[in-house]
Design an enzyme around this catalytic site. Structure first.
Site, PDB file in Angstrom:
ATOM      1  N   HIS A 461       0.830  -1.202   0.000  1.00  7.79           N
ATOM      2  CA  HIS A 461       0.000   0.000   0.000  1.00  7.79           C
ATOM      3  C   HIS A 461       0.873   1.265   0.000  1.00  7.79           C
ATOM      4  O   HIS A 461       0.727   2.137  -0.860  1.00  7.79           O
ATOM      5  CB  HIS A 461      -0.908  -0.024   1.236  1.00  7.79           C
ATOM      6  CG  HIS A 461      -1.742   1.208   1.417  1.00  7.79           C
ATOM      7  ND1 HIS A 461      -3.099   1.223   1.185  1.00  7.79           N
ATOM      8  CD2 HIS A 461      -1.421   2.464   1.817  1.00  7.79           C
ATOM      9  CE1 HIS A 461      -3.577   2.435   1.424  1.00  7.79           C
ATOM     10  NE2 HIS A 461      -2.571   3.209   1.810  1.00  7.79           N
ATOM     11  N   GLU A 462       1.778   1.332   0.951  1.00  6.39           N
ATOM     12  CA  GLU A 462       2.616   2.528   1.065  1.00  6.39           C
ATOM     13  C   GLU A 462       3.517   2.678  -0.158  1.00  6.39           C
ATOM     14  O   GLU A 462       3.776   3.785  -0.615  1.00  6.39           O
ATOM     15  CB  GLU A 462       3.446   2.487   2.353  1.00  6.39           C
ATOM     16  CG  GLU A 462       2.629   2.468   3.646  1.00  6.39           C
ATOM     17  CD  GLU A 462       1.589   3.583   3.739  1.00  6.39           C
ATOM     18  OE1 GLU A 462       1.774   4.642   3.109  1.00  6.39           O
ATOM     19  OE2 GLU A 462       0.574   3.383   4.437  1.00  6.39           O
ATOM     20  N   HIS A 465       1.697   4.480  -2.844  1.00  2.00           N
ATOM     21  CA  HIS A 465       1.778   5.940  -2.663  1.00  2.00           C
ATOM     22  C   HIS A 465       3.124   6.453  -3.160  1.00  2.00           C
ATOM     23  O   HIS A 465       3.221   7.493  -3.792  1.00  2.00           O
ATOM     24  CB  HIS A 465       1.672   6.299  -1.177  1.00  2.00           C
ATOM     25  CG  HIS A 465       0.287   6.273  -0.619  1.00  2.00           C
ATOM     26  ND1 HIS A 465      -0.760   6.970  -1.183  1.00  2.00           N
ATOM     27  CD2 HIS A 465      -0.224   5.665   0.487  1.00  2.00           C
ATOM     28  CE1 HIS A 465      -1.859   6.782  -0.443  1.00  2.00           C
ATOM     29  NE2 HIS A 465      -1.561   5.985   0.568  1.00  2.00           N
ATOM     30  N   HIS A 468       3.403   6.796  -6.835  1.00  2.00           N
ATOM     31  CA  HIS A 468       2.640   7.973  -7.272  1.00  2.00           C
ATOM     32  C   HIS A 468       3.515   9.220  -7.121  1.00  2.00           C
ATOM     33  O   HIS A 468       3.553  10.090  -7.998  1.00  2.00           O
ATOM     34  CB  HIS A 468       1.386   8.077  -6.389  1.00  2.00           C
ATOM     35  CG  HIS A 468       0.296   8.934  -6.956  1.00  2.00           C
ATOM     36  ND1 HIS A 468      -0.795   9.318  -6.214  1.00  2.00           N
ATOM     37  CD2 HIS A 468       0.116   9.478  -8.175  1.00  2.00           C
ATOM     38  CE1 HIS A 468      -1.589  10.062  -6.964  1.00  2.00           C
ATOM     39  NE2 HIS A 468      -1.064  10.169  -8.154  1.00  2.00           N
TER      40      HIS A 468
HETATM   41 ZN   LIG Z   1      -2.769   5.252   2.121  1.00  2.00          ZN
END
Ligand SMILES: [Zn+2]
Length: 674
Positions: A461-462, A465, A468
């Site tokens: 998940h991290e 990010h 991105h």
């Molecule tokens: Zn998040």
């Protein structure tokens, strides 16, 4: 230049940075920027994008680069000096920010530039200006002086209150511990947790075991402790942190909650909104207050029958009614019973270094990225590693720090933050750099840290990010990477990445038994996958409960009635929840996401973005999850554009249609015909 904090050209010189550098550096830079702003706005009205916006972008970039380590270090180091520095920095930063957003002359100059910019389709400069003009209005630029001052004071006070909220949660968490003398009480707990508790006791000069309230311990107790009383003690401690119901009430957040809500409401009113819910939506994708509430209620309605069935199944297994502190434990039992998959057995196949290299392999397969450890970059702690990110052509395009293990004084949870935002304003390309922080169980005496599958999902998940942030091609920091992306779409790249942690090829490839090196057996993976839906509806409903509570708390606030946080929480729970919580539960008092973080009237964003993420991943399922074309399209349309493009348009360009809720329900095993 004797203050190393003022050196913002490269990466922070972490070894030299001291808390006492922070405020003088910040003051000096802000004063210089103030002077530049006066010079800029005193010029005649002939401003262009280059003469006005570029210098502003440079200044913002410089200020963020300077202040980034202050916020970062206070959250990862057990150092009251950094905490004080951060507390002193916040009002300075907020004040400066408000000053800019309320600068009438600057607003007029931006308006002038926006009007004179030729109409070109997909011009990122136009988007940047639209955002800026919107933010000027949200910052109260149009207000009469008296109200401007009030708005300014509110923002400053909010920043301080929010920091105090977070610090109360952390102090309350750190202060709590529980001594156990009889080892039998710890039955069911993983050996690593028991060992740590024993070391804690020894360090404190005590016999027996000392359990702390850090996340890994709390999670282990609620999931694995066979002793129901122990689970109850921990549940009570965890759910009353920083509240009037806690053992140590000096960190009670009740006052902070009331004040924060009142001030947010007033702030929203000042700039022309009915409530903070409306204010929050002004910068989001979702639309109107009603759209959010309806979205959450529809999702709750589709999820509730499944959650009721799941709870009933757990109660059948337990042979009686379950309390809030029993659910995670029996869920784990059910998983073991039904799917014979135990977190602890899985852990053995998921040592952190193996998982990390599996994740990096995935980044290579999807986007051709190579991640290379760079030992020359200095950091703030021995646990930290730095990685250079290289593209297909072997060119460095950015980098990031990892700081993965829990330790005392470190903020709980997992997150990424920006160290340097990409910019290319005057021909010089400044590369993006970020921090990736987790709180995994620290390595044992042999240096081995084993991750649960949930930890793996968190890491993916991290990392989503981080991609991105790193893969952006936008030149202007205000709309590069995560900047300028609506909050309710920010979790799209991260939740999208989570799906890969549930895919056989990826997870098995990222596994290796900590002793034998043997990859995760296919059988075990299949059971894990089957267990994915186990408890999915209960978990979904819980998130909806948080989101609906947060949104209604802000959207339905009435000054004459006050916050009524507990009253509303109970109302939302009776509407949505299937698990009952005792009266002493003070979830609101440690809900840092909305009271200290950026999720105020925006917690629904997780679910909103999850719909986008699930639907985006479904495109990969349709073409093959490593399909180069799909990955290239996702990178081009979503990851690279940052905030430079309307996110719905970007999604449609990638997917060929608007998002639907179906993929999320399918991935969660909810609401389909059997
Ligand atoms: Zn998040």
């Amino acid at each position: 230049m004797s203050n190393p904090m003022l050196d913002t050209a490269g990466l922070p010189r972490f070894r030299e940075l001291k808390p006492e550098h922070a405020i003088p550096a910040l003051r000096e830079l802000i004063a210089a920027h103030r002077q530049k702003l006066v010079e800029l706005t005193e010029r005649d009205g002939s401003h262009t994008f280059e003469s006005l916006v570029i210098p502003l972008e440079e200044m913002q970039h410089e200020l963020r680069r300077l202040s980034s380590p202050i916020g970062h270090l206070q959250s990862v180091l057990d150092d009251s000096g950094w905490r004080d520095a951060y507390n002193d920095a916040l009002p300075l930063l907020t004040e400066h920010d408000t000053e800019i957003s309320q600068n009438q002359a600057l607003f007029e100059a931006y308006s002038h530039v926006a009007k004179s910019l030729p109409h070109v389709a997909d011009d990122p400069r136009r988007v940047l200006l639209q955002h800026a003009l919107r933010d000027f209005r949200l910052g109260g630029v149009d207000l009469p002086d008296e109200k401007k001052a009030e708005f300014r004071e509110i923002r400053a006070e909010l920043a301080t209150l929010q920091a105090s909220f977070e610090q109360n949660v952390q102090d309350a968490t750190d202060a709590w511990s529980y001594a156990v003398t009889d080892e039998a009480v710890l039955g069911g707990l993983p050996a690593s947790v028991v060992d740590r508790a024993k070391r804690n006791a020894t360090d404190a000069g005590q016999d027996g075991f000392l359990l702390t309230l850090d996340f890994p311990t709390w999670h282990a107790v609620s999931t694995h402790a066979a002793n129901r009383d122990l689970r109850k003690v921990f549940y009570q401690a965890w759910s009353t942190r920083a509240s009037d119901q806690a053992e140590h009430s000096e960190w009670d957040n009740s006052g902070n909650i009331d004040k924060i809500l009142a001030l947010r409401h007033r702030m929203a009113e000042l700039v022309g909104f009915e409530n903070f819910g409306e204010y929050s939506l002004a910068t989001k994708m979702a639309g109107q207050v009603g759209d959010v509430v309806n979205f959450l209620r529809e999702l709750a309605q589709k999820t509730r029958p499944g959650a009721e069935a799941e709870l009933a199944e757990l109660e059948r297994l337990a042979g009686g009614k379950l309390e809030a502190w029993d659910v995670a434990y029996w869920l784990e039992k059910l998983k073991q019973d039904k799917f014979s998959v135990s977190d602890e057995v899985l852990r053995e196949y998921l040592p952190v270094n193996r998982v990390k290299s599996g994740l990096f392999d995935l980044a290579y397969k999807l986007y051709g990225l190579r991640l290379a450890r760079n030992e020359t970059v200095e950091s703030w702690h021995p646990d930290v590693a730095f990685y250079d990110v290289l593209n297909e052509q072997g060119k460095t395009i950015g980098g990031f720090y990892t700081d993965l293990f829990a330790r005392s004084g470190k903020r709980t949870g997992a997150w990424i933050d920006e160290c340097v935002v990409r910019k290319n304003l005057t021909g010089e390309n400044v590369l993006p750099v970020g921090y990736l922080v987790c709180n995994f169980a620290p390595p044992d005496e042999n240096g081995v840290s084993l991750l649960s599958h949930t930890d793996v999902v968190t890491l993916f998940h991290e990392f989503g990010h981080m991609l991105h942030h790193l893969l952006t091609r936008v030149d202007y920091p205000a709309i590069a990477g995560i900047n300028g992306v609506p909050w309710d779409a920010v979790e799209l790249p991260s939740q999208f990445m989570e799906n890969f942690a549930w895919h056989a090829d990826v997870l098995i490839g990222a596994s290796g038994h900590f002793e034998s090196g043997e990859p995760l057996p296919r059988k075990l993976f299949d059971r894990l996958l089957e267990s994915r839906h186990c408890g999915a509806a209960l978990a979904m409903l819980r998130q909806i409960e948080f989101a609906l509570f947060d949104f209604r708390l802000h959207a339905e606030y009435e000054p004459e009635r006050g916050a009524r946080a507990m009253e509303l929480l109970n109302a939302v729970r009776s509407e949505v929840a299937v698990v009952k919580h005792p009266d002493y539960n003070r979830f609101a008092h440690n809900f840092s996401h909305i009271f200290a973080g950026g999720y105020a009237a925006g917690y629904y964003s997780y679910k909103w973005a999850e719909v986008l993420a699930a639907d985006a991943f479904a495109a990969f399922e349709e073409t093959g999850i490593f399909d180069a074309g799909t990955a290239a399209r996702f990178r081009r349309e979503i990851l690279e554009v940052g905030g430079s493009r309307d996110i719905m348009q970007a999604f449609v360009s990638f997917r060929g249609r608007k998002p639907t809720i179906d993929a999320l329900l399918r991935h969660s095993g909810i609401g389909q015909a059997a």
